[in-house]
Enzyme design. Structure first.
Site, PDB file in Angstrom:
ATOM      1  N   SER A  66      53.053 -14.857  57.677  1.00 16.98           N
ATOM      2  CA  SER A  66      53.053 -13.447  58.081  1.00 16.98           C
ATOM      3  C   SER A  66      52.501 -12.624  56.923  1.00 16.98           C
ATOM      4  O   SER A  66      52.512 -13.097  55.773  1.00 16.98           O
ATOM      5  CB  SER A  66      54.506 -13.017  58.342  1.00 16.98           C
ATOM      6  OG  SER A  66      54.596 -11.623  58.504  1.00 16.98           O
ATOM      7  N   TYR A 104      64.099 -12.738  56.367  1.00 21.02           N
ATOM      8  CA  TYR A 104      62.842 -13.084  57.062  1.00 21.02           C
ATOM      9  C   TYR A 104      61.723 -13.249  56.026  1.00 21.02           C
ATOM     10  O   TYR A 104      60.999 -14.238  56.025  1.00 21.02           O
ATOM     11  CB  TYR A 104      62.468 -12.004  58.084  1.00 21.02           C
ATOM     12  CG  TYR A 104      61.153 -12.284  58.776  1.00 21.02           C
ATOM     13  CD1 TYR A 104      61.013 -13.369  59.623  1.00 21.02           C
ATOM     14  CD2 TYR A 104      60.032 -11.472  58.559  1.00 21.02           C
ATOM     15  CE1 TYR A 104      59.802 -13.641  60.263  1.00 21.02           C
ATOM     16  CE2 TYR A 104      58.821 -11.742  59.194  1.00 21.02           C
ATOM     17  CZ  TYR A 104      58.713 -12.827  60.044  1.00 21.02           C
ATOM     18  OH  TYR A 104      57.508 -13.098  60.661  1.00 21.02           O
TER      19      TYR A 104
HETATM   20  P1  NDP Z   1      58.091 -14.806  69.848  1.00 19.53           P
HETATM   21  O1  NDP Z   1      59.500 -14.351  69.695  1.00 19.53           O
HETATM   22  O2  NDP Z   1      57.294 -14.285  70.980  1.00 19.53           O
HETATM   23  O3  NDP Z   1      58.041 -16.413  69.867  1.00 19.53           O
HETATM   24  C1  NDP Z   1      58.813 -17.178  68.991  1.00 19.53           C
HETATM   25  C2  NDP Z   1      58.764 -18.621  69.427  1.00 19.53           C
HETATM   26  O4  NDP Z   1      59.549 -19.397  68.505  1.00 19.53           O
HETATM   27  C3  NDP Z   1      59.339 -18.828  70.809  1.00 19.53           C
HETATM   28  O5  NDP Z   1      58.515 -19.691  71.543  1.00 19.53           O
HETATM   29  C4  NDP Z   1      60.688 -19.490  70.538  1.00 19.53           C
HETATM   30  O6  NDP Z   1      61.004 -20.402  71.574  1.00 19.53           O
HETATM   31  C5  NDP Z   1      60.376 -20.253  69.257  1.00 19.53           C
HETATM   32  N1  NDP Z   1      61.606 -20.620  68.548  1.00 19.53           N
HETATM   33  C6  NDP Z   1      62.538 -19.814  67.992  1.00 19.53           C
HETATM   34  N2  NDP Z   1      63.557 -20.547  67.510  1.00 19.53           N
HETATM   35  C7  NDP Z   1      63.248 -21.850  67.768  1.00 19.53           C
HETATM   36  C8  NDP Z   1      63.909 -23.075  67.521  1.00 19.53           C
HETATM   37  N3  NDP Z   1      65.106 -23.136  66.928  1.00 19.53           N
HETATM   38  N4  NDP Z   1      63.306 -24.229  67.916  1.00 19.53           N
HETATM   39  C9  NDP Z   1      62.108 -24.185  68.540  1.00 19.53           C
HETATM   40  N5  NDP Z   1      61.429 -23.054  68.805  1.00 19.53           N
HETATM   41  C10 NDP Z   1      62.007 -21.902  68.424  1.00 19.53           C
HETATM   42  O7  NDP Z   1      57.404 -14.436  68.463  1.00 19.53           O
HETATM   43  P2  NDP Z   1      55.910 -14.635  67.908  1.00 19.53           P
HETATM   44  O8  NDP Z   1      55.063 -15.324  68.872  1.00 19.53           O
HETATM   45  O9  NDP Z   1      55.474 -13.335  67.402  1.00 19.53           O
HETATM   46  O10 NDP Z   1      56.240 -15.552  66.653  1.00 19.53           O
HETATM   47  C11 NDP Z   1      55.518 -16.711  66.312  1.00 19.53           C
HETATM   48  C12 NDP Z   1      55.422 -16.813  64.806  1.00 19.53           C
HETATM   49  O11 NDP Z   1      54.591 -15.766  64.310  1.00 19.53           O
HETATM   50  C13 NDP Z   1      56.760 -16.681  64.100  1.00 19.53           C
HETATM   51  O12 NDP Z   1      56.831 -17.626  63.059  1.00 19.53           O
HETATM   52  C14 NDP Z   1      56.714 -15.267  63.550  1.00 19.53           C
HETATM   53  O13 NDP Z   1      57.526 -15.099  62.431  1.00 19.53           O
HETATM   54  C15 NDP Z   1      55.246 -15.135  63.231  1.00 19.53           C
HETATM   55  N6  NDP Z   1      54.769 -13.750  63.099  1.00 19.53           N
HETATM   56  C16 NDP Z   1      54.809 -12.898  64.170  1.00 19.53           C
HETATM   57  C17 NDP Z   1      54.365 -11.585  64.035  1.00 19.53           C
HETATM   58  C18 NDP Z   1      54.387 -10.609  65.163  1.00 19.53           C
HETATM   59  O14 NDP Z   1      54.172  -9.413  64.936  1.00 19.53           O
HETATM   60  N7  NDP Z   1      54.604 -11.044  66.398  1.00 19.53           N
HETATM   61  C19 NDP Z   1      53.854 -11.094  62.746  1.00 19.53           C
HETATM   62  C20 NDP Z   1      53.847 -12.067  61.694  1.00 19.53           C
HETATM   63  C21 NDP Z   1      54.298 -13.349  61.887  1.00 19.53           C
HETATM   64  P3  NDP Z   1      62.448 -20.650  72.212  1.00 19.53           P
HETATM   65  O15 NDP Z   1      63.250 -19.393  72.045  1.00 19.53           O
HETATM   66  O16 NDP Z   1      62.130 -20.980  73.634  1.00 19.53           O
HETATM   67  O17 NDP Z   1      62.985 -21.814  71.460  1.00 19.53           O
END
Ligand code: NDP
Length: 271
Positions: free
Chosen positions: A132, A145
């Site tokens: 990020s 975070y």
């Molecule tokens: P979302 O919340 O839309 O997606 C997060 C994903 O992570 C979901 O598919 C969720 O699936 C999965 N997840 C969470 N916990 C677990 C777990 N214990 N095991 C397996 N899967 C897990 O967020 P984003 O798409 O935005 O996030 C994706 C990445 O991008 C993250 O690492 C985030 O920190 C990073 N990011 C996002 C930004 C943004 O503005 N959106 C900015 C910078 C970085 P489920 O709950 O079904 O398990």
């Protein structure tokens, strides 16, 4: 030869977009997440959804073994699963802080451990760690975070030079604000944890910053394109950063400002 990719966190946001984008570009794709119902649509793109909780070792091992059994190896690992634990460091229970690191850091590194032996054997592999802009700059109330993303950045730097000689690339992708469920998850936690404590004013201001950021988000496909750019580059860069102006500006200023000036800049955003 078709390459096999595992994208974690494929049930939403960036992970889902990346899984679909890679499938469309000829990769054999597996998507992992806990909410398997949210991945049913991936099947229509030829993607195989797998139940995966990156904090549970038996789940991680089973996921990797399932793909090994079907494909022989995992050529590309996109460590994307993650969430934002928001709240004042004083307010957040330590077990929540540990869980943040379990998901965003240990989960990703455990997967890397499991896929590396075959990548070394094949003398080919790409490990993409979704960090990020918050892996470079830390805002208040996001301490754990940011700690998780700073850690992912450091681990990626170490691993990159450990595995290079085996033909494996470690690539960091740094999104800025991107349309996904991230903001809702983070805001819910923030208001629950610090919405009624000594930090409630800062929490309210941070909430309003998130609301403003949500109006100017990039689409997740932008990050999917960066992932593909990284894995298909002959000599990939160590980092691919979103080209959003606000992110580039922040990262640029971080390089030239003193800590005190940067603090003022950060706090001027939270108003
Ligand atoms: P979302 O919340 O839309 O997606 C997060 C994903 O992570 C979901 O598919 C969720 O699936 C999965 N997840 C969470 N916990 C677990 C777990 N214990 N095991 C397996 N899967 C897990 O967020 P984003 O798409 O935005 O996030 C994706 C990445 O991008 C993250 O690492 C985030 O920190 C990073 N990011 C996002 C930004 C943004 O503005 N959106 C900015 C910078 C970085 P489920 O709950 O079904 O398990």
């Amino acid at each position: 030869m078709k390459k096999t990719a595992l994208v974690t966190g494929a049930s939403a946001g960036i992970g889902k977009a990346t899984a679909i984008y890679l499938a469309r570009h000829g990769y054999t794709v597996y998507g992992g997440a806990r909410r398997t119902d949210n991945m049913l649509d991936l099947r229509s793109y030829g993607i195989t959804p797998i139940a995966l909780d990156v904090t549970k070792d038996e789940s991680v091992v089973a996921c990797v073994n399932q793909i090994f059994a079907a494909e022989g190896s995992i050529d590309i690992l996109v460590n994307n699963a993650g969430f934002g634990l928001e709240g004042a460091i004083e307010d957040l229970p330590m077990q929540d802080a540990r869980y943040q690191l379990e998901v965003n850091v240990f989960g990703a590194m455990r997967l890397a451990q499991l896929v590396l032996p075959k990548m070394r054997e094949n003398r080919y592999g790409k490990i993409v760690n979704i960090s990020s802009v918050g892996g470079k700059i830390a805002f208040p109330l996001g301490g754990w975070y940011h700690a998780s993303k700073f850690a992912l950045e450091a681990l990626s730097d170490s691993m990159r030079n450990e595995v290079k000689e085996f033909g494996i690339d470690v690539i960091v992708v740094e999104p800025g604000a991107t349309r996904s469920e991230w903001g809702t998850v983070a805001t819910d936690i923030l208001l629950k944890v610090s919405g009624h404590t000594a930090y409630k004013d800062l929490a309210a201001k941070t909430h309003s910053l998130f609301t403003r950021l949500a109006k100017d988000v990039a689409e997740p496909i932008v990050i999917a394109e960066l992932v593909r750019k990284g894995i298909e580059a002959k000599i990939p860069k160590a980092r691919y950063t979103t080209s959003q102006l606000a992110s580039l500006l922040l990262l640029g200023l971080k390089r030239i400002l003193s800590d005190r000036q940067l603090d003022r800049l950060i706090m001027s955003q939270i108003k």
